[in-house]
Design an enzyme around this catalytic site. Sequence first.
Site, PDB file in Angstrom:
ATOM      1  N   GLN A  69     -47.981 -18.651 -39.196  1.00  0.00           N
ATOM      2  CA  GLN A  69     -47.992 -19.941 -38.477  1.00  0.00           C
ATOM      3  C   GLN A  69     -46.681 -20.703 -38.637  1.00  0.00           C
ATOM      4  OE1 GLN A  69     -50.235 -20.917 -36.416  1.00  0.00           O
ATOM      5  NE2 GLN A  69     -51.902 -19.522 -36.909  1.00  0.00           N
TER       6      GLN A  69
ATOM      7  N   ASP B 107     -47.020 -15.757 -46.243  1.00  0.00           N
ATOM      8  CA  ASP B 107     -47.647 -15.504 -44.953  1.00  0.00           C
ATOM      9  C   ASP B 107     -47.063 -16.520 -43.971  1.00  0.00           C
ATOM     10  OD1 ASP B 107     -49.192 -15.438 -42.710  1.00  0.00           O
ATOM     11  OD2 ASP B 107     -51.107 -15.774 -43.724  1.00  0.00           O
TER      12      ASP B 107
ATOM     13  N   CYS C  86     -60.959 -18.191 -39.329  1.00  0.00           N
ATOM     14  CA  CYS C  86     -60.704 -17.139 -40.332  1.00  0.00           C
ATOM     15  C   CYS C  86     -60.236 -17.767 -41.640  1.00  0.00           C
ATOM     16  CB  CYS C  86     -59.684 -16.122 -39.845  1.00  0.00           C
ATOM     17  SG  CYS C  86     -60.252 -15.188 -38.435  1.00  0.00           S
TER      18      CYS C  86
ATOM     19  N   HIS D 127     -55.632 -18.013 -44.680  1.00  0.00           N
ATOM     20  CA  HIS D 127     -56.332 -17.214 -43.671  1.00  0.00           C
ATOM     21  C   HIS D 127     -56.931 -16.003 -44.398  1.00  0.00           C
ATOM     22  CE1 HIS D 127     -56.615 -14.363 -40.274  1.00  0.00           C
ATOM     23  NE2 HIS D 127     -56.539 -15.407 -39.472  1.00  0.00           N
TER      24      HIS D 127
ATOM     25  N   LYS E 167     -47.958 -14.637 -31.945  1.00  0.00           N
ATOM     26  CA  LYS E 167     -48.045 -16.084 -32.139  1.00  0.00           C
ATOM     27  C   LYS E 167     -46.710 -16.765 -31.838  1.00  0.00           C
ATOM     28  CE  LYS E 167     -51.535 -15.760 -35.757  1.00  0.00           C
ATOM     29  NZ  LYS E 167     -52.808 -16.236 -35.207  1.00  0.00           N
TER      30      LYS E 167
HETATM   31  N1  PMP Z   1     -52.165 -15.777 -41.443  1.00  0.00           N
HETATM   32  C1  PMP Z   1     -52.309 -16.898 -40.754  1.00  0.00           C
HETATM   33  C2  PMP Z   1     -51.930 -18.190 -41.405  1.00  0.00           C
HETATM   34  C3  PMP Z   1     -52.804 -16.855 -39.456  1.00  0.00           C
HETATM   35  O1  PMP Z   1     -52.958 -17.977 -38.765  1.00  0.00           O
HETATM   36  C4  PMP Z   1     -53.136 -15.611 -38.887  1.00  0.00           C
HETATM   37  C5  PMP Z   1     -53.703 -15.510 -37.480  1.00  0.00           C
HETATM   38  N2  PMP Z   1     -54.612 -16.506 -37.130  1.00  0.00           N
HETATM   39  C6  PMP Z   1     -52.947 -14.467 -39.656  1.00  0.00           C
HETATM   40  C7  PMP Z   1     -52.455 -14.574 -40.929  1.00  0.00           C
HETATM   41  C8  PMP Z   1     -53.277 -13.110 -39.132  1.00  0.00           C
HETATM   42  O2  PMP Z   1     -52.493 -12.851 -38.022  1.00  0.00           O
HETATM   43  P1  PMP Z   1     -52.813 -11.563 -37.154  1.00  0.00           P
HETATM   44  O3  PMP Z   1     -54.211 -11.703 -36.667  1.00  0.00           O
HETATM   45  O4  PMP Z   1     -51.806 -11.615 -36.061  1.00  0.00           O
HETATM   46  O5  PMP Z   1     -52.620 -10.395 -38.043  1.00  0.00           O
END
Ligand code: PMP
Length: 422
Positions: A216, A213, A379, A136, A239
């Site tokens: 997910q 990270d 993203c 991401h 999430k």
């Molecule tokens: N890493 C991953 C793998 C994600 O899916 C996301 C959110 N789509 C993020 C980081 C960022 O999360 P947040 O927008 O809650 O900061």
Amino acid sequence: MAVEPALSALTPGAFSGTVLRSDFAVFDRPTRSGKRLVFLDAAASAPKPRTVVDTMADAYSHHYANVHRGIYELSEDATGLFEAARGKVAAFIGAPSKREIVFVRNATEAINLVAYSWGRANVHSGDRVVTTQLEHHANIVPWQQLTAEVGATLDYVAITDDGRLELDDLREKLGNGPKLLAVAAVSNALGTINPLAEIVKMAHEAGALVLVDAAQAAPHMPIDVAALDCDFLALSGHKMLGPSGIGALWGRRELLDAMPPFMTGGSMITKVTMEGAEWNEVPHKFEAGTPAIVEAIGLGAAIDYLTNLGMDAVREHERYLFERAWPALGEIPGVRRFGPNDAETHAGVISFVLDGIHPHDVATVFDSEGVAVRAGHHCAQPVMLRYDIPATTRASFYVYNDLDDIDALTSAVRATQTLFAG
Ligand code: PMP
């Protein structure tokens, strides 16, 4: 040739999503289409169970005051609930101590905290940092900024045709002696579950720290930072059935102790004179200002809800849905699916494209069928680049989904194809 999972080998889900639907008030609301709401966008943000909403309403109504400061009952009450939530996050991810849990706004802030604080203190000109093409943007851009600022190099581990990390490429990139590997536990764009234990071991043998990270992964499967042996881990509350505006960074105590603050101000100090300031101990050193008090308490309630279901059962349920949805989509001509073909290494996230139909059009027709999915680059533009596509449609599952939702997904695909064929 790709091998589809054998339907006969499937076991029933660990619990029925149909039963859990009633735990979520959002499923009571009518949809614009008049159809049953089929929510397949948990990977972007998950609905909240009533217990989370009720806990937060109760906290605001009866337990609210600023934390850590007041010498009166209400503040002590709020502080107790806030700190109990920190303990719940620690237990949920197997952290040795709740002092290693820093409350932040979201996974993005957690990663930025490490990139700014640890990164600026430890990564210097000529050093290397490794991330992957699967990430991401939240786990790419902070490292781009850091390495550009200090004159270091950022390397990307390549991905295979079926959406896995190229482990040989990882080995090669680690061979250059990077300071840190920043890697997702689960890809939000492809659903890939990375072999983290193996990856952490490889990185440590090469002398690199590992930031995971887990945005997910934490909502969907058991996480144990002690067993994983990683060094930092980032997650987002929204999430995992909790509110937005709260997330957590876990870091090894000795690393957090040695890191300079990220933001400065109230709460993160022990002493301020006109000449300077002394820092509070962790985690408070990293929590400048009034925190998201009730959001943290809400995250604690979400963790209670998930813990009550059992994270093994959550994973089992999503695997059950994946094992049905993946081949069902694969049987429809004109559907191209992305990511690993087996349920062991594929979470409850399915990215696909329909031949000749833009993913945004797909999502629009799905909406008219009551099916909420995400369309876009998620993203993760480097992933789109890898497959030479602008976007995908993504269906993501969670605890409230059931087999009717999978039927609705495949029906929506057929309805979209019929509409665009006509
Ligand atoms: N890493 C991953 C793998 C994600 O899916 C996301 C959110 N789509 C993020 C980081 C960022 O999360 P947040 O927008 O809650 O900061």
